[in-house]
Design a protein around this motif. Structure first.
Motif, PDB file in Angstrom:
ATOM      1  N   UNK A  25     -11.363  -5.424   0.801  1.00 22.87           N
ATOM      2  CA  UNK A  25     -11.016  -6.631   0.064  1.00 22.87           C
ATOM      3  C   UNK A  25      -9.537  -6.970   0.275  1.00 22.87           C
ATOM      4  N   UNK A  26      -9.150  -8.182  -0.089  1.00 23.87           N
ATOM      5  CA  UNK A  26      -7.762  -8.617   0.100  1.00 23.87           C
ATOM      6  C   UNK A  26      -6.786  -7.731  -0.667  1.00 23.87           C
ATOM      7  N   UNK A  27      -7.128  -7.374  -1.884  1.00 27.16           N
ATOM      8  CA  UNK A  27      -6.258  -6.518  -2.695  1.00 27.16           C
ATOM      9  C   UNK A  27      -6.090  -5.138  -2.080  1.00 27.16           C
ATOM     10  N   UNK A  28      -7.198  -4.609  -1.522  1.00 28.52           N
ATOM     11  CA  UNK A  28      -7.121  -3.300  -0.877  1.00 28.52           C
ATOM     12  C   UNK A  28      -6.233  -3.359   0.358  1.00 28.52           C
ATOM     13  N   UNK A  29      -6.347  -4.422   1.143  1.00 29.58           N
ATOM     14  CA  UNK A  29      -5.494  -4.574   2.324  1.00 29.58           C
ATOM     15  C   UNK A  29      -4.027  -4.710   1.923  1.00 29.58           C
ATOM     16  N   UNK A  30      -3.774  -5.471   0.872  1.00 33.95           N
ATOM     17  CA  UNK A  30      -2.409  -5.656   0.399  1.00 33.95           C
ATOM     18  C   UNK A  30      -1.819  -4.337  -0.084  1.00 33.95           C
ATOM     19  N   UNK A  31      -2.591  -3.578  -0.887  1.00 31.74           N
ATOM     20  CA  UNK A  31      -2.103  -2.291  -1.369  1.00 31.74           C
ATOM     21  C   UNK A  31      -1.857  -1.327  -0.219  1.00 31.74           C
ATOM     22  N   UNK A  32      -2.728  -1.338   0.787  1.00 32.06           N
ATOM     23  CA  UNK A  32      -2.553  -0.468   1.948  1.00 32.06           C
ATOM     24  C   UNK A  32      -1.267  -0.825   2.694  1.00 32.06           C
ATOM     25  N   UNK A  33      -1.005  -2.116   2.873  1.00 32.98           N
ATOM     26  CA  UNK A  33       0.227  -2.546   3.543  1.00 32.98           C
ATOM     27  C   UNK A  33       1.459  -2.158   2.723  1.00 32.98           C
ATOM     28  N   UNK A  34       1.382  -2.308   1.405  1.00 33.87           N
ATOM     29  CA  UNK A  34       2.509  -1.923   0.557  1.00 33.87           C
ATOM     30  C   UNK A  34       2.779  -0.428   0.649  1.00 33.87           C
ATOM     31  N   UNK A  35       1.706   0.367   0.665  1.00 31.53           N
ATOM     32  CA  UNK A  35       1.870   1.819   0.772  1.00 31.53           C
ATOM     33  C   UNK A  35       2.456   2.208   2.125  1.00 31.53           C
ATOM     34  N   UNK A  36       2.018   1.548   3.190  1.00 30.19           N
ATOM     35  CA  UNK A  36       2.568   1.834   4.519  1.00 30.19           C
ATOM     36  C   UNK A  36       4.039   1.459   4.591  1.00 30.19           C
ATOM     37  N   UNK A  37       4.399   0.320   4.018  1.00 31.48           N
ATOM     38  CA  UNK A  37       5.807  -0.097   4.016  1.00 31.48           C
ATOM     39  C   UNK A  37       6.647   0.890   3.200  1.00 31.48           C
ATOM     40  N   UNK A  38       6.122   1.345   2.083  1.00 28.52           N
ATOM     41  CA  UNK A  38       6.837   2.321   1.270  1.00 28.52           C
ATOM     42  C   UNK A  38       6.996   3.638   2.025  1.00 28.52           C
ATOM     43  N   UNK A  39       5.948   4.069   2.716  1.00 27.75           N
ATOM     44  CA  UNK A  39       6.028   5.310   3.494  1.00 27.75           C
ATOM     45  C   UNK A  39       7.066   5.185   4.609  1.00 27.75           C
ATOM     46  N   UNK A  40       7.088   4.036   5.296  1.00 31.57           N
ATOM     47  CA  UNK A  40       8.098   3.828   6.346  1.00 31.57           C
ATOM     48  C   UNK A  40       9.506   3.872   5.771  1.00 31.57           C
ATOM     49  N   UNK A  41       9.692   3.252   4.615  1.00 32.32           N
ATOM     50  CA  UNK A  41      11.020   3.243   3.980  1.00 32.32           C
ATOM     51  C   UNK A  41      11.427   4.654   3.564  1.00 32.32           C
ATOM     52  N   UNK A  42      10.488   5.426   3.044  1.00 30.55           N
ATOM     53  CA  UNK A  42      10.783   6.806   2.647  1.00 30.55           C
ATOM     54  C   UNK A  42      11.210   7.626   3.851  1.00 30.55           C
TER      55      UNK A  42
END
Length: 128
Positions: free
Chosen positions: A65-82
Motif C-alpha cells: 500500500x502507499x503508506x507501507x511504501x512511504x514508511x519503507x522509504x522513510x526507514x531507508x532514509x533514516x538508515x542511510x542517515x544513521x
C-alpha cells in the motif's frame, strides 16, 4: 435577549462540578506503552502497520500500500542517515587520535632537543 442566556450559561458552568478536559484522547496509554518499550501509539510500527492486510489465495503477497511504501522509504532514509552520521563520528575519532599522537610526538621531539646533563650529573650516586 442574548445577555440573559449568556448569564444563565456562565452561571450554570460555575455551579457545575464537572470539569472539561482539554487533553487529547489519542494519548491514552502513551506513558504505559513507553514504560514497556512499545511505540507511543499502536499505529507507529508493528505487524498491523508493516505487514500487508491481505494476500492472494494462491499465496502471492498483495501489492504494498502507499503508506507501507512511504514508511519503507522513510526507514531507508533514516538508515542511510544513521550510517552517514556514524561514519562521520568514526572519522572524527580517527582525526582526534591522530592529533593526539602528533602532539605526543611533538612533545617527545621537544624533550629530545633539550640540553642533556653532563659530567658528575650522569654518575648515579648510591643511596645510603
Amino acid at each position: 435577549m442574548a445577555a440573559p442566556i449568556r448569564t444563565l450559561c456562565c452561571s450554570a458552568f460555575r455551579l457545575s462540578s464537572r470539569h472539561f478536559s482539554s487533553t487529547c484522547g489519542v494519548q491514552a496509554g502513551q506513558k504505559w506503552r513507553k514504560e514497556h518499550g512499545l511505540s507511543r501509539s499502536g499505529t507507529e510500527y508493528g505487524p498491523l502497520t508493516d505487514l500487508p492486510d491481505w494476500s492472494f489465495e494462491d499465496g502471492r503477497p498483495a501489492p504494498p500500500l502507499k503508506g507501507q511504501l512511504r514508511r519503507r522509504q522513510e526507514k531507508e532514509a533514516l538508515a542511510r542517515r544513521i550510517v552517514m552520521l556514524s561514519s562521520e563520528v568514526d572519522r572524527g575519532i580517527e582525526v582526534w587520535e591522530e592529533k593526539q599522537q602528533e602532539a605526543k610526538r611533538l612533545e617527545e621531539h621537544k624533550k629530545s632537543l633539550l640540553l642533556k646533563p653532563k659530567g658528575n650529573l650522569l654518575i648515579k650516586k648510591p643511596k645510603s
